[in-house]
Design an enzyme around this catalytic site. Sequence first.
Site, short mmCIF file in Angstrom:
data_model
loop_
_atom_site.label_atom_id
_atom_site.label_comp_id
_atom_site.label_asym_id
_atom_site.label_seq_id
_atom_site.Cartn_x
_atom_site.Cartn_y
_atom_site.Cartn_z
N CYS A 170 31.59 -20.71 -34.69
CA CYS A 170 32.83 -21.49 -34.58
C CYS A 170 32.82 -22.70 -35.51
CB CYS A 170 33.03 -21.89 -33.14
SG CYS A 170 33.09 -20.44 -32.11
N GLU A 226 2.95 -24.10 -57.04
CA GLU A 226 3.44 -23.88 -55.67
C GLU A 226 4.77 -23.13 -55.64
OE1 GLU A 226 3.96 -27.88 -54.26
OE2 GLU A 226 1.82 -28.33 -54.24
N PRO A 227 4.85 -21.96 -56.25
CA PRO A 227 6.13 -21.26 -56.21
C PRO A 227 6.43 -20.74 -54.80
CG PRO A 227 4.45 -19.84 -57.16
CD PRO A 227 3.80 -21.18 -56.92
N GLY A 228 7.67 -20.83 -54.38
CA GLY A 228 8.09 -20.27 -53.11
C GLY A 228 9.18 -19.24 -53.37
N TYR A 256 24.48 -25.36 -49.30
CA TYR A 256 24.40 -25.71 -50.73
C TYR A 256 25.50 -25.07 -51.56
CZ TYR A 256 19.54 -25.87 -48.97
OH TYR A 256 18.40 -26.06 -48.22
N ARG A 283 22.32 -20.91 -46.45
CA ARG A 283 22.38 -21.39 -47.83
C ARG A 283 23.81 -21.54 -48.37
NH1 ARG A 283 20.49 -19.62 -51.86
NH2 ARG A 283 19.57 -21.54 -52.63
#
Length: 411
Positions: A336, A267-269, A310, A306
């Site tokens: 803001c 299941e690579p994304g 993260y 992102r």
Amino acid sequence: MHCGAISLEKLARQFGTPLYVYSADQILERLRIFQEAFGDRDTLVCYAVKANSALAILALLAAHGAGFDIVSGGELERVLAAAPDAAARVVFSGVGKTPAEMDFALESGILEFNVESEAELHLLADRARRLKRKARFALRVNPDVFAETHPYISTGLREHKFGIDIRRALAIYKSVAGNRWLEPHGISVHIGSQIRSADPFGAALERVYKLVRQLDRAGIPLQSIDAGGGLGIDYHGGSFDAAAKIHEYAQALDEALAGYAGRLLIEPGRFIVAQAGALVARVLHVKRNGKKTFVITDAAMNDLIRPALYQAHHEIVPVRPRAGKPRVVDVVGPVCESGDFFARDRNLAPVVPGDLIALLDAGAYGMAQSSNYNTRPRPAEVLVEGRKARLIRRRETIADLLAPEILTSEK
Ligand code: LLP
């Protein structure tokens, strides 16, 4: 700077900014390498829709034989809209499937439900009985394998909400063995995302294959092992040999599965779409505050979250480099929040207002995680195929954003 044969400047002029641009050629190239990496082994690449769920990209992948890993009824709607005959290549993951989502997936005839708890398995049996449609299921086991990645996207430890403790799986398969509405079809595992080393994948698969052999001896033969997704890319630029990475990954799985003759699902994304995409933004202002210089762009955390979420690194490059020494800057958006940044204390070649910059490797979990925070319409998306670029999602308008709202209560 170009995507395939097409200049990003031209695309920005034509479609405006912020703009997501994807290379169809690179997406298909990555799919093909995964499809061929396992040699003669019966393998189905189930692309993880959550990474980038643009209909045009799903259609492209489906046309080249991909299956899909979905995590919601909405993602199933997308797959069926893009590729009506792909249902038999769909696996349904996720810890909180609703009865309505299960019914929809059962009626669509998906390949397999990846079940994450005993309660879910019982609910699935109940829905299958009501619809008189047998449900093919795999237990998603938690192999208790540690994989080095950001804590928010690590999933393979017992303390995580995902999967079923691998030590309990045998008993659960046995407990539903006679159920006429449940077909034990496979077993699945997914240890996390953006994992750079192949070793943890091999370790997880060894444990899974051991369980498959135990099940076989117990009279419960399975058709498939789903190894999940999670193979990481290099976000720091430089040379990256994607094919070598995929082959290393395939070899780790193959070694762990030596002697296994069933089907392999993966299941690579991210690995398929991340590096095929960039977010193109325009510089609005260059501002100094005290010792710091801020490059303020028309893209923001709502378009690509992102870095904020993260502390992820994305390379940032001016689309048309200017002469001059790089400067240490923060690249930020107009939202803001101090968390609205793409890079902090980054060495960036000189830019002035009006210049275009590209945030690289933004094809996965970019647009898919975008929002309308600060009432910002989401970017348009363009797919470059060979020498042609086509709009695959128009830019949202403020009218789109306001449409679902109800201002006054009507009696
Ligand atoms: N299969 C399952 C069951 C998953 O939960 C995921 C990702 C995948 C496959 C695909 O993993 P990939 O090959 O893309 O690593 N938003 C985060 C990533 C979250 C991943 C969630 N699950 C990010 O931007 O890094």
